[in-house]
Design an enzyme around this catalytic site. Sequence first.
Site, PDB file in Angstrom:
ATOM      1  N   ILE A   1       0.613  -1.187  -0.019  1.00 22.26           N
ATOM      2  CA  ILE A   1       0.063   0.035  -0.050  1.00 22.26           C
ATOM      3  C   ILE A   1       0.741   1.117  -0.002  1.00 22.26           C
ATOM      4  O   ILE A   1       0.552   2.154  -0.522  1.00 22.26           O
ATOM      5  CB  ILE A   1      -1.000  -0.117   1.357  1.00 22.26           C
ATOM      6  CG1 ILE A   1      -1.717   1.217   1.051  1.00 22.26           C
ATOM      7  CG2 ILE A   1      -0.340  -0.176   2.477  1.00 22.26           C
ATOM      8  CD1 ILE A   1      -2.681   1.283  -0.223  1.00 22.26           C
TER       9      ILE A   1
ATOM     10  N   GLU B   1      -7.289  -1.593   5.621  1.00 15.00           N
ATOM     11  CA  GLU B   1      -7.365  -2.244   7.067  1.00 15.00           C
ATOM     12  C   GLU B   1      -6.201  -3.308   7.306  1.00 15.00           C
ATOM     13  O   GLU B   1      -5.547  -3.777   6.132  1.00 15.00           O
ATOM     14  CB  GLU B   1      -8.475  -2.738   7.413  1.00 15.00           C
ATOM     15  CG  GLU B   1      -9.020  -3.649   6.382  1.00 15.00           C
ATOM     16  CD  GLU B   1      -8.380  -4.887   5.638  1.00 15.00           C
ATOM     17  OE1 GLU B   1      -8.042  -5.573   6.589  1.00 15.00           O
ATOM     18  OE2 GLU B   1      -8.358  -5.092   4.516  1.00 15.00           O
TER      19      GLU B   1
ATOM     20  N   GLY C   1      -6.182  -6.335   1.150  1.00 15.82           N
ATOM     21  CA  GLY C   1      -6.507  -5.550   1.976  1.00 15.82           C
ATOM     22  C   GLY C   1      -5.576  -4.315   1.916  1.00 15.82           C
ATOM     23  O   GLY C   1      -5.125  -4.129   0.969  1.00 15.82           O
ATOM     24  N   GLU C   2      -5.502  -3.684   3.001  1.00 17.07           N
ATOM     25  CA  GLU C   2      -4.656  -2.588   3.294  1.00 17.07           C
ATOM     26  C   GLU C   2      -5.159  -1.348   2.584  1.00 17.07           C
ATOM     27  O   GLU C   2      -4.395  -0.426   2.556  1.00 17.07           O
ATOM     28  CB  GLU C   2      -3.239  -2.866   2.788  1.00 17.07           C
ATOM     29  CG  GLU C   2      -2.413  -3.815   3.601  1.00 17.07           C
ATOM     30  CD  GLU C   2      -1.057  -4.224   2.921  1.00 17.07           C
ATOM     31  OE1 GLU C   2      -0.569  -3.582   1.980  1.00 17.07           O
ATOM     32  OE2 GLU C   2      -0.229  -5.210   3.234  1.00 17.07           O
ATOM     33  N   GLY C   3      -6.072  -1.403   1.834  1.00 20.21           N
ATOM     34  CA  GLY C   3      -6.562  -0.359   0.887  1.00 20.21           C
ATOM     35  C   GLY C   3      -6.021  -0.459  -0.586  1.00 20.21           C
ATOM     36  O   GLY C   3      -6.118   0.318  -1.377  1.00 20.21           O
TER      37      GLY C   3
END
Length: 337
Positions: A105, A163, A304-306
Site C-alpha cells: 500500500i 485495514e 486488503g490494506e486499501g
Amino acid sequence: MLPELTDLTTFRDLLTGASGPDTAAARGAEERNGQLTKPPGALGRLEDLAIWYAGWRGDARPAINAPQVIVFAGNHGVTAQGVSAFPPEVTEQMVLNFQHGGAAINQLAKAAGAKMDVHALELDRPTADFTTNPAMSEEDLLAALRTGWSAVDPQSDLLVVGEMGIGNTTPAAAIACALFGGEADDWTGRGTGVDDAGLANKTRVVAEGVARHGGSGDGLEILRRLGGRELAAMAGAIAAARVLRIPVILDGFICSAAAACLAATTEGALDHAVAGHQSAEGAHAAMLAKLGKQPLLSLGLRLGEGSGGALAINIFKSAVACHSGMATFAEAGVSDG
C-alpha cells in the site's frame, strides 16, 4: 470542520443529516461533458465518474490534488478460535512495515500521489471473541469511530480507507451474514489462505457469532457486536467523508463490510462512495451487489490494506483530468458535427 462525536446518537444524527451532492455543479459538469472534443459517451464510465465527482465536490470543472489513504489496524479475540493462517502478532509487525514504507500500500499510495496515514487501535487489547460476547462495548465502538472520524483530513479531495488485522475476514463475513442473510458459508472465504478444515472451522465460528448477535439492531449495533476496531474506524472515516462531501473509494471485502454497517444505519450513507475493485475473496461480489456498487477494477487482489482502492485513485484522476482538461469543440475550433 467536523463536529465532535460525543456519543453514538450524535454519530447517527450527523450521518443522517449529511448533505448530498451539489446538483448545480453536477449539471454544469454534464453540460461541459457534452461539449468536449469526443463522440458522445466515448470515454464510457470515465464520463460518469467525472460528473459524479464534480457533484460531490461542488465544482463543475474539478481537480484531484489531495487524495488520502488511511490504513487502520486492529486485533481480534476471535482469532483464538483458529480462524486465520497467521498469528495476531503479524498485525503489529505489518503496522511497523507500513510506517517504514515497506508494504504494497505504501507503493500504491505513492504511485497515486496520495498522502498515507496509519492508525493502530489498541493492538495489545484485542476485541472479545464474538462467539461468547459482543466484540466491543459501546465505549470501545465510539472510541474506534472517533479514531476514523478524526483521521480524515478536511482538505482531502478523495479518500481510500484500508485495514490490517489478522483474522478480520471472519468478522467481515459475520457482519455480511447478519446484515444480508443467507448461510454462514455463503459469506465465509479462505481469507489469508486457510485449508479446507480451517474454512469449515471459520464457517462454524461465523455461524455461531451470527446466531448469538444477528438481528440485534441497526448496522452500528451489528458492527459493535461482530466487528472490530479497525472496521469501526473505517466506518468512522467513511462517515466523516460523507459529512465533508469527500468522495470515497471503497477497498475490498472487509472495507465493504464496514461500509455496509453505515448503509444499514442510514439510507444514503454510501452515496458518496464507489467500489474501487472486486477482490478475490469469494463473497465480495455478492456484497457489492447488495450495496449496489459496480467495481471499477477486478484484478484478483486479496491483500486488503486499501490496495485496490489506491489503484482506483488513478482511474479517478484520469476521469477528472479528461473532463476538466480537454478542450470543448468551440475552444478547439473543431466541428461538433
